[in-house]
Scaffold this motif. Structure first.
Motif, short mmCIF file in Angstrom:
data_model
loop_
_atom_site.label_atom_id
_atom_site.label_comp_id
_atom_site.label_asym_id
_atom_site.label_seq_id
_atom_site.Cartn_x
_atom_site.Cartn_y
_atom_site.Cartn_z
N ASP A 284 0.83 -1.21 0.00
CA ASP A 284 0.00 0.00 0.00
C ASP A 284 0.86 1.25 0.00
OD1 ASP A 284 -2.74 1.47 0.71
OD2 ASP A 284 -1.18 2.24 2.05
N ALA A 285 1.92 1.26 0.82
CA ALA A 285 2.80 2.43 0.88
C ALA A 285 3.50 2.65 -0.46
CB ALA A 285 3.84 2.24 1.99
N ILE A 286 3.97 1.57 -1.08
CA ILE A 286 4.64 1.69 -2.38
C ILE A 286 3.68 2.24 -3.42
CG2 ILE A 286 5.75 0.40 -4.24
CD1 ILE A 286 6.78 -1.55 -2.05
N LEU A 332 10.77 0.82 -8.82
CA LEU A 332 11.76 0.11 -8.01
C LEU A 332 12.46 1.04 -7.02
CD1 LEU A 332 13.37 -2.31 -10.63
CD2 LEU A 332 11.64 -2.81 -8.89
N THR A 333 12.48 2.32 -7.32
CA THR A 333 13.03 3.28 -6.36
C THR A 333 12.26 3.21 -5.04
OG1 THR A 333 13.72 4.77 -8.13
CG2 THR A 333 13.53 5.73 -5.95
N ASP A 337 13.40 1.63 -1.31
CA ASP A 337 13.44 2.54 -0.16
C ASP A 337 12.10 3.26 -0.04
OD1 ASP A 337 14.32 4.03 1.99
OD2 ASP A 337 15.37 5.52 0.76
N PRO A 338 11.08 2.56 0.44
CA PRO A 338 9.74 3.15 0.48
C PRO A 338 9.63 4.25 1.53
CG PRO A 338 9.73 1.02 1.57
CD PRO A 338 11.09 1.18 0.94
N THR A 339 8.86 5.27 1.21
CA THR A 339 8.56 6.33 2.16
C THR A 339 7.39 5.88 3.03
OG1 THR A 339 9.28 8.00 0.57
CG2 THR A 339 7.91 8.74 2.41
N LEU A 340 7.60 5.82 4.34
CA LEU A 340 6.57 5.35 5.27
C LEU A 340 6.22 6.47 6.24
CD1 LEU A 340 8.17 1.86 6.04
CD2 LEU A 340 6.38 2.36 4.39
N THR A 341 4.95 6.86 6.23
CA THR A 341 4.52 7.95 7.10
C THR A 341 3.45 7.46 8.08
OG1 THR A 341 2.73 8.69 5.64
CG2 THR A 341 4.94 9.60 5.25
#
Length: 658
Positions: A284-286, A332-333, A337-341
């Motif tokens: 979901d984050a991706i 793939l970026t 390195d997913p941004t997780l908030t």
């Protein structure tokens, strides 16, 4: 929330599509768009814009938004931003450059559109004939002939707070003295829109974040077909940088498109129900992070999906091959390195909890069938287990999970379509550099289906619903083609008589069907009934009586009738592919199951041809009448403790190969 604006009829403007021009800007999802700003603020989950009804004299333009709980509490803010964005489009959005870009994409889409089912194509064309000139019937949906700024302004000038119906639909509206609908007594209320409350405030920082779309970097420039004949099936390129790579050149549809699948199999996803939940939250984050800048790619004929499965996650990109590698690299970026908030984590987790809770409100037969799958598929988890985990997981856990997700990986890739082998190899190396450089290679085995114990296992399921749901699952002895063929054919033959007897003659329930219930190549039949009156025992008695009586029907089946039933199954199985994506998906399934001769359809079809009437009768007697290996799940208001039966099933080994 839905905003409905009355506008003049657009039927006469189908060649220029001014409403489409305006809606494409309002519904854009790129960086700085209305949707992007609202979603980052945690106020909406989705947004779309488009034409509504059109009577020939009047029409509507609609904006639809799915609100988060926070959005429901901040409707004025949403409306303020919506009208601020409309103002921005009105003042800055009318541009010949934007029109030419839309026109170019429409022309490319029409030129390379893929075939649909003939009946769907005929229905689509017949609807078009009522509204467009005969010479435009084929191309009307893609036509954008002329730049029409006056028509755009005419529509935009009507998108104002004093010319809108704002509809808000919520599950439990808190309304004082509401009206009630004629049917179902649904509460509703109509009140004037407080225009003063939605005027722009100078101190609202979100308004300054609104931006119109930039030039689309994903518009394909190279649309030529690559050299070389279509390959009969994928070939292995071996292990490249630790990745199993499959490649198939395919230009049979003469469209410059390709599909790339990348499966990142990892033991991290299957350790527990908690791991399963964390995998879904990570995906979901991706997806959330990817959406804004991948949206222009979708407008330019590219598409993508990122989804979790029993062995990890899969990234699929497809469409025009020219810019496909660019989209994959951007996705793939975020995988690496997913941004997780905290904000997105809370929304995603609550959405998951709500979805799991809603499963308890699904039809009883859906719940019985899902229970069978969660019990018998290795690595699957029950709704209750996932709900418990979803309520407990934290953002810190998700961050730790994301950091360790690619520590051990079993990567597999398929490149199929208008792509050279050299391009596939370059993409492989790029994938390795971006997400696999620090990973330890491992092997993640495919899940299998647990074998049922001898005899029939009864499993009552407590469900709060007045109807009784009943599913009888009878399992084959092995996963070989001969066994699968018998079950597939028996399911075809028994389906109509089962429905006629239990639904038409006995009127036992309004949902009645018998069907092949194959999971992960494990043959089985499912007998499904949902009844508002009969109990589980009464349904089961009717199923037993039908099965015994049907044995005589099956024994007397003529060779001619048997051949016709075989042909029906084989025709469906071997249905001709009409789109590149259908072939790609079939190849990918074969790779997943390890059937890398890519002949599963043909083998099953030949096995069906060899099935004898005696084999069908024996299977009916042994598996359906005698219930040699059967699982009966039925719903009841109060179920006894079935923990011991569940534990017995979970300890079973897998169904053997042939």
């Amino acid at each position: 929330m839905q905003l409905t604006f009355p506008i003049p009829s657009q039927e006469d403007h189908y060649r220029d599509k001014p409403a489409n021009y305006v809606a494409s800007l309002l519904g854009h999802e790129g960086p700085g768009s209305l949707f992007d700003v609202l979603k980052k603020a945690g106020l909406v989950e989705s947004l779309s814009a488009g034409s509504g009804m059109d009577t020939g004299q009047e029409a509507t333009l609609e904006l639809n938004m799915a609100l988060t709980p926070e959005g429901l509490e901040n409707q004025e803010t949403i409306l303020e931003l919506t009208f601020a964005y409309i103002d921005k489009v009105r003042e800055e959005g009318i541009s010949r450059t934007r029109f030419e870009e839309m026109k170019q994409l429409a022309q490319i889409d029409f030129r390379f559109r893929e075939k649909s089912q003939p009946v769907q194509e005929v229905m689509h064309l017949s609807r078009q004939m009522r509204h467009v000139a005969p010479e435009d019937v084929l191309q009307a949906p893609w036509m954008m002939e002329s730049y029409a700024p006056d028509k755009y302004r005419n529509i935009l000038n009507r998108l104002t707070p004093d010319n809108v119906l704002v509809s808000v639909l919520e599950t439990e509206p808190n309304l004082e003295d509401p009206n009630l609908t004629q049917w179902y007594d649904a509460a509703w209320k109509l009140k004037p829109l407080a225009i003063r409350d939605i005027r722009q405030r100078d101190d609202n920082p979100m308004v300054s974040r609104l931006a119109l779309p930039l030039d689309n970097p994903f518009i394909p420039e190279e649309l030529d077909m690559i050299d070389g004949a279509t390959m009969e099936q994928p070939v292995s390129m071996g292990t490249v940088s630790g990745m199993e790579v499959w490649y198939a050149r395919d230009t049979r549809f003469e469209t410059p498109k390709a599909n790339v699948y990348l499966s990142l199999r990892t033991p991290a996803t299957r350790a527990s129900a908690r791991s399963n939940v964390l995998s879904s939250l990570l995906v979901d984050a991706i997806n959330t992070n990817v959406n804004a800048w991948a949206y222009p790619a979708q407008l330019a004929g590219l598409d993508y999906s990122i989804y979790p499965h029993l062995r990890g996650i899969t990234v699929r990109v497809g469409g025009y091959s020219d810019k496909l590698h660019t989209l994959m690299a951007r996705i793939l970026t975020q995988v690496a390195d997913p941004t997780l908030t905290e904000q997105r984590f809370r929304i995603a987790r609550q959405n998951m909890i709500d979805g799991l809770l809603n499963k308890a409100k699904e039809r009883p037969v859906q719940q019985t069938s899902e229970r069978i799958q969660s019990l018998l598929i290795e690595g699957a988890w029950s709704t209750e287990e996932k709900l418990k985990a979803a309520r407990e997981v934290t953002l810190d856990e998700l961050k730790s999970f994301a950091e360790a997700f690619l520590a051990q990986v079993d990567p597999v890739m398929l490149a199929h379509g208008n792509m050279t082998q050299a391009s596939a190899l370059n993409l492989t190396n790029r994938i390795h550099a971006m997400v696999l450089d620090d990973s330890e290679l491992t092997t993640v085995e495919r899940s299998r289906v647990r074998a049922l114990p001898e005899g029939e296992t009864l499993l009552p399921l407590e469900v709060d619903h007045p109807d009784t749901g009943y599913t009888l699952y009878v399992q084959g002895d092995n996963t070989g083609f001969e066994e699968r063929a018998v079950f597939r054919l028996l399911g075809q033959i028994i389906s109509s008589p089962f429905y006629e007897e239990l639904r038409t003659n006995r009127q036992l329930g309004y949902i009645v069907y018998a069907t092949p219930f194959e999971m992960l190549e494990t043959p089985a039949l499912g007998f499904v009934v949902q009844s508002p009156e009969a109990s589980g025992d009464q349904i089961d008695q009717a199923v037993r009586e039908f099965s015994k009586a049907f044995k005589d029907t099956l024994s007397n089946l003529s060779e001619q009738d048997l051949a016709r039933e075989k042909q029906a199954v084989i025709s469906q199985l071997m249905e001709q592919d009409r789109q590149l994506g259908e072939i790609s998906e079939r190849y990918w399934r074969e790779i997943d199951r390890g059937a890398t001769d890519f002949k599963s359809r043909e083998k099953l079809a030949k096995a069906i041809q060899r099935v004898s009437r005696e084999a069908l009768v024996n299977t009916l007697q042994k598996q359906v009448i005698d219930r040699k290996q059967a699982l009966q799940v039925f719903t009841t208001a109060e179920a006894k403790n079935n923990a011991s039966a569940v534990e017995l099933l979970l300890q079973r080994s897998a169904v053997p190969d042939a």
